[in-house]
Design an enzyme around this catalytic site. Structure first.
Site, PDB file in Angstrom:
ATOM      1  N   CYS A 379      -7.995  21.361  -0.006  1.00 55.14           N
ATOM      2  CA  CYS A 379      -7.680  22.755  -0.291  1.00 55.14           C
ATOM      3  C   CYS A 379      -8.923  23.653  -0.223  1.00 55.14           C
ATOM      4  O   CYS A 379      -9.388  23.970   0.865  1.00 55.14           O
ATOM      5  CB  CYS A 379      -6.956  22.858  -1.630  1.00 55.14           C
ATOM      6  SG  CYS A 379      -5.970  24.360  -1.734  1.00 55.14           S
ATOM      7  N   HIS A 502      -2.733  19.306  -1.035  1.00 52.72           N
ATOM      8  CA  HIS A 502      -3.316  18.389  -2.020  1.00 52.72           C
ATOM      9  C   HIS A 502      -2.650  17.021  -1.909  1.00 52.72           C
ATOM     10  O   HIS A 502      -1.681  16.748  -2.628  1.00 52.72           O
ATOM     11  CB  HIS A 502      -3.076  18.925  -3.433  1.00 52.72           C
ATOM     12  CG  HIS A 502      -3.844  20.159  -3.751  1.00 52.72           C
ATOM     13  ND1 HIS A 502      -5.109  20.117  -4.293  1.00 52.72           N
ATOM     14  CD2 HIS A 502      -3.543  21.464  -3.612  1.00 52.72           C
ATOM     15  CE1 HIS A 502      -5.544  21.357  -4.473  1.00 52.72           C
ATOM     16  NE2 HIS A 502      -4.607  22.197  -4.066  1.00 52.72           N
ATOM     17  N   GLU A 504      -3.512  14.333  -3.074  1.00 59.46           N
ATOM     18  CA  GLU A 504      -3.683  13.517  -4.292  1.00 59.46           C
ATOM     19  C   GLU A 504      -2.423  13.485  -5.159  1.00 59.46           C
ATOM     20  O   GLU A 504      -2.211  12.534  -5.909  1.00 59.46           O
ATOM     21  CB  GLU A 504      -4.884  14.015  -5.121  1.00 59.46           C
ATOM     22  CG  GLU A 504      -4.762  15.388  -5.765  1.00 59.46           C
ATOM     23  CD  GLU A 504      -5.258  16.535  -4.885  1.00 59.46           C
ATOM     24  OE1 GLU A 504      -5.245  16.367  -3.643  1.00 59.46           O
ATOM     25  OE2 GLU A 504      -5.651  17.590  -5.424  1.00 59.46           O
TER      26      GLU A 504
HETATM   27  N1  GLN Z   1      -9.008  29.230  -4.081  1.00 60.63           N
HETATM   28  C1  GLN Z   1      -8.375  28.804  -2.887  1.00 60.63           C
HETATM   29  C2  GLN Z   1      -7.097  29.559  -2.601  1.00 60.63           C
HETATM   30  O1  GLN Z   1      -6.557  30.195  -3.460  1.00 60.63           O
HETATM   31  C3  GLN Z   1      -8.113  27.304  -2.910  1.00 60.63           C
HETATM   32  C4  GLN Z   1      -7.114  26.909  -3.939  1.00 60.63           C
HETATM   33  C5  GLN Z   1      -7.167  25.438  -4.292  1.00 60.63           C
HETATM   34  O2  GLN Z   1      -8.109  24.726  -3.978  1.00 60.63           O
HETATM   35  N2  GLN Z   1      -6.148  24.944  -4.958  1.00 60.63           N
HETATM   36  O3  GLN Z   1      -6.603  29.518  -1.498  1.00 60.63           O
END
Ligand code: GLN
Length: 526
Positions: A379, A502, A504
Site C-alpha cells: 500500500c 494489503h 497480509e
Molecule cells: N496513505 C496512503 C493512502 O491513503 C496509503 C494507505 C495505506 O497504506 N493503507 O493512499
C-alpha cells in the site's frame, strides 16, 4: 445454533482474542462450522478512526469493515472470511436504536437499556449467527467483567442464557492466575472476577486460566471448589511464544471433549490440518531476517497481520522469519541507521499514512533497489516505491505524493472522477477489489492466475499520467484494475514487488499469501 459466550476477568490483554480463536479452531477440527462475533463495548462505530498506538492495527475485512484486530485472529484460526456485522460496538447498537426511535418504531414507549438496547444486541447476534450458516457461534465480549461499558452486553447474554436451551449456550470465562514472588499460583483474582460475573447473573461453565506455567492440580481444584465449576472445566493455558500452539494446548486439556459434552455434540471428524501445520512449523530449518520499516515499530500489534503473514510464509518455506523493527524516522536523520539494512535478507515497507517517517521509508526502498535486496511494499510501501523510482531513476527530482506535500510531479495523487470508475475523489477505497495480472509477469507467476481479489484501504493512487515514463525506465505495473495500478515490479531486480492492496489480511497459517511466500523464498535465495 449453538453459542459460546466468552467473557474476560481480572485485566485486559490476557489474549482473550487468541483464546476465542483457538476454541473456534478445536471445534472446527471436530467437523463443525464455526463463526465468531467480537463485541467491542466502546462508543466508536468502528475501529477505522482509531490510532494504532492505542489499539494495534486496524484490520480490514472483505466488505471494507475496519475492525478490531481480534477479527484477524478469528479469520486466521478459523480460515474463514467475516463481514463487518461480526464486529458489534456500543456505537453501532445505539445508532440503530436511536434511528428506530426517530422513525417511531417503538410506538411512543420510553426507550431504555433494558429491553431496547439488550434486545437489539440479542437480535444482532442471532441474525449474524443465522446468516453465517455456521453450527456454532462464538461471541467474545471485549473488556473486563465489571467495566461500566460492557454491562448492557453482559445483561443481554444473561437474558440469552435463559432463552436458549441449556445445551445451546456455554459460558467461558477467561481469567488470570498470577504467581507470587515464591512461585505460588494465586486464585483470588479469579475468585473475585467469577464473583463479579455471578452478581450479573452469569455462572461460568468453563474457566480458562491464563498463567505463566501450567496450572498445578491443586490450583485447579481450588478454582473448581471456590468458583463452582467441575475440575475438568478448569483449563490451564500457560504462556507460549507462538500463538498457533494454543489450540493443541486446549486439546491437551481436553477442552474439545468437554465442550462437545456441554453442547451435546459428537465429534464428526478429527482434523489433522492444524497439527500438520504445527509439525511443519516445528521442523523449520532455515532462517531469514527482514527489516520492517514502520512508524509504530515499538508496538508490534500495529503491524500484526504483516507479522503473521511473514510467519505463515516461513512455515511453508521451512524457515523462521525474524523481524528487525526499524523506526522510519530514525533512517531519516541518522545515516548510520542505513547500516542496519546491511544485515537483513529483505526489506518490507508496510502500509501507512502521513508524512512522518515517509522519507526514511523512501531511503530504505532506494537501498533495497540499488543493492538488489528483496523488497516487498504494501500500500503506502508501493506508493513510496513509485516516488523513489520517479525521483532517482526517471529523474523527476521533486516527485511526491500529494498526501505528503506540494509538488509539481504528483506521481501519487487522488485521481479525479472518471467515466466508469466509482468512488473516486477523496473517499477511501476499502475492502475487496479485483486486479488483472499481466501474463508472464512475476505477479502472474506468484499468484498462478491472472485474476485476483485482495483487500484494500487507501485514498491515493499511482497517477496514470506518469506510467509511460516510469515503465520506460524498467518498473512495470503488472496488476491493474482499469486505470488503477495494483501491483508494481522491477523485472531486472532479484525481487522487487509492491501492491496497492494489503495481501497480509488474507494470509492464513497453512495458506500463506502468495506475495509473502514469494518474498520469503526470494530472501532464502530461491
Ligand atoms: N496513505 C496512503 C493512502 O491513503 C496509503 C494507505 C495505506 O497504506 N493503507 O493512499
Amino acid at each position: 445454533m449453538k453459542y459460546i459466550i466468552i467473557t474476560g476477568g481480572v485485566m485486559s490483554g490476557l489474549g482473550k482474542g487468541i483464546t476465542t480463536a483457538s476454541i473456534g479452531r478445536i471445534l472446527k477440527d471436530k467437523g463443525y462450522d464455526v463463526t465468531a462475533i467480537k463485541i467491542d463495548p466502546y462508543i466508536n462505530i468502528d475501529a477505522g478512526t482509531m490510532n494504532p498506538f492505542q489499539h494495534g492495527e486496524v484490520y480490514v475485512l472483505m466488505d471494507g469493515g475496519e475492525v478490531d484486530l481480534d477479527l484477524g485472529h478469528y479469520e486466521r484460526f478459523l480460515d474463514t472470511e467475516l463481514s463487518s456485522e461480526h464486529n458489534l460496538t456500543t456505537g453501532k447498537i445505539y445508532r440503530t436504536v436511536i434511528d428506530k426511535e426517530r422513525r417511531g418504531d417503538y410506538l411512543g414507549k420510553t426507550v431504555q437499556i433494558i429491553p431496547h438496547i439488550t434486545n437489539e444486541i440479542k437480535e444482532r447476534i442471532r441474525e449474524v449467527a443465522a446468516k453465517s450458516g455456521a453450527d456454532i457461534c462464538i461471541v467474545e465480549i471485549g473488556g473486563t467483567v465489571g467495566d461500566i461499558e460492557s454491562m448492557p452486553f453482559l445483561e443481554a447474554m444473561r437474558q440469552m442464557h435463559g432463552e436458549e436451551k441449556r445445551e445451546d449456550l456455554v459460558l467461558i470465562h477467561v481469567t488470570l492466575v498470577p504467581s507470587d514472588l515464591s512461585g505460588w499460583q494465586k486464585t483470588k483474582p479469579t475468585q473475585h472476577s467469577v464473583k463479579a460475573l455471578r452478581e450479573l447473573g452469569l455462572g461460568p461453565d468453563v474457566i480458562v486460566a491464563r498463567c505463566k506455567e501450567p496450572l498445578l492440580a491443586s490450583t485447579k481444584s481450588k478454582i473448581s471448589l471456590f468458583c463452582d465449576v467441575p475440575e475438568e472445566a478448569v483449563i490451564s493455558v500457560h504462556d507460549t511464544d507462538n500463538i498457533y500452539l494454543v489450540p493443541p494446548l486446549l486439546e491437551d486439556e481436553n477442552l474439545d471433549e468437554h465442550l462437545m459434552k456441554l453442547l451435546n455434540l459428537k465429534a464428526l471428524k478429527d482434523g489433522m490440518k492444524w497439527h500438520q501445520m504445527i509439525e511443519r512449523m516445528n521442523s523449520a530449518e532455515g532462517h531469514v531476517k527482514v527489516a520492517l520499516i514502520g512508524k509504530y515499530t515499538h508496538i508490534e500489534d500495529a503491524y500484526l497481520s504483516v507479522n503473521e503473514a511473514l510467519k505463515h510464509a516461513g512455515i511453508e518455506s521451512g524457515c523462521t522469519v525474524s523481524i528487525t523493527w526499524i523506526e522510519a524516522e530514525n533512517l531519516e536523520d541518522d545515516p548510520e541507521m542505513v547500516r542496519c539494512l546491511e544485515q537483513v535478507d529483505g526489506i518490507l515497507v508496510p502500509g501507512g499514512f502521513g508524512v512522518r517517517g515517509a522519507e526514511g521509508k523512501i531511503k530504505a526502498i532506494r537501498y533495497a533497489r540499488e543493492n538488489d535486496i528483496p523488497f516487498l511494499g504494501l500500500c503506502f510501501g508501493m506508493q513510496l516505491a513509485v516516488i523513489e523510482f520517479a525521483r532517482n531513476v526517471v529523474g523527476l527530482e521533486n516527485a511526491n505524493s500529494s498526501e505528503l506535500g506540494d509538488t509539481s510531479h504528483p506521481v501519487i495523487d487522488i485521481l479525479p472522477e472518471q467515466d466508469g470508475i466509482e468512488e473516486m475523489g477523496g473517499t477511501m477505497r476499502i475492502g475487496n477489489y479485483d486486479a488483472t495480472l499481466k501474463k508472464g509477469s512475476l505477479a502472474h507467476r506468484i499468484y498462478g492466475t491472472t485474476k485476483i481479489v485482495e483487500r484494500h484501504r487507501h485514498r491515493y493512487e499511482v497517477n496514470p499520467k506518469y506510467i509511460d515514463q516510469i515503465e520506460a525506465e524498467g518498473m512495470i505495473f503488472s496488476g491493474k484494475n482499469k486505470n488503477r495500478m495494483e501491483i508494481l515490479e522491477v523485472p531486472a531486480h532479484k525481487f522487487f514487488f509492491a501492491s496497492q492492496f494489503h495481501p497480509e489480511f488474507t494470509s492464513r497459517p497453512g495458506k500463506p499469501s502468495p506475495p509473502f511466500r514469494a518474498f520469503v523464498e526470494a530472501m532464502l535465495g530461491g
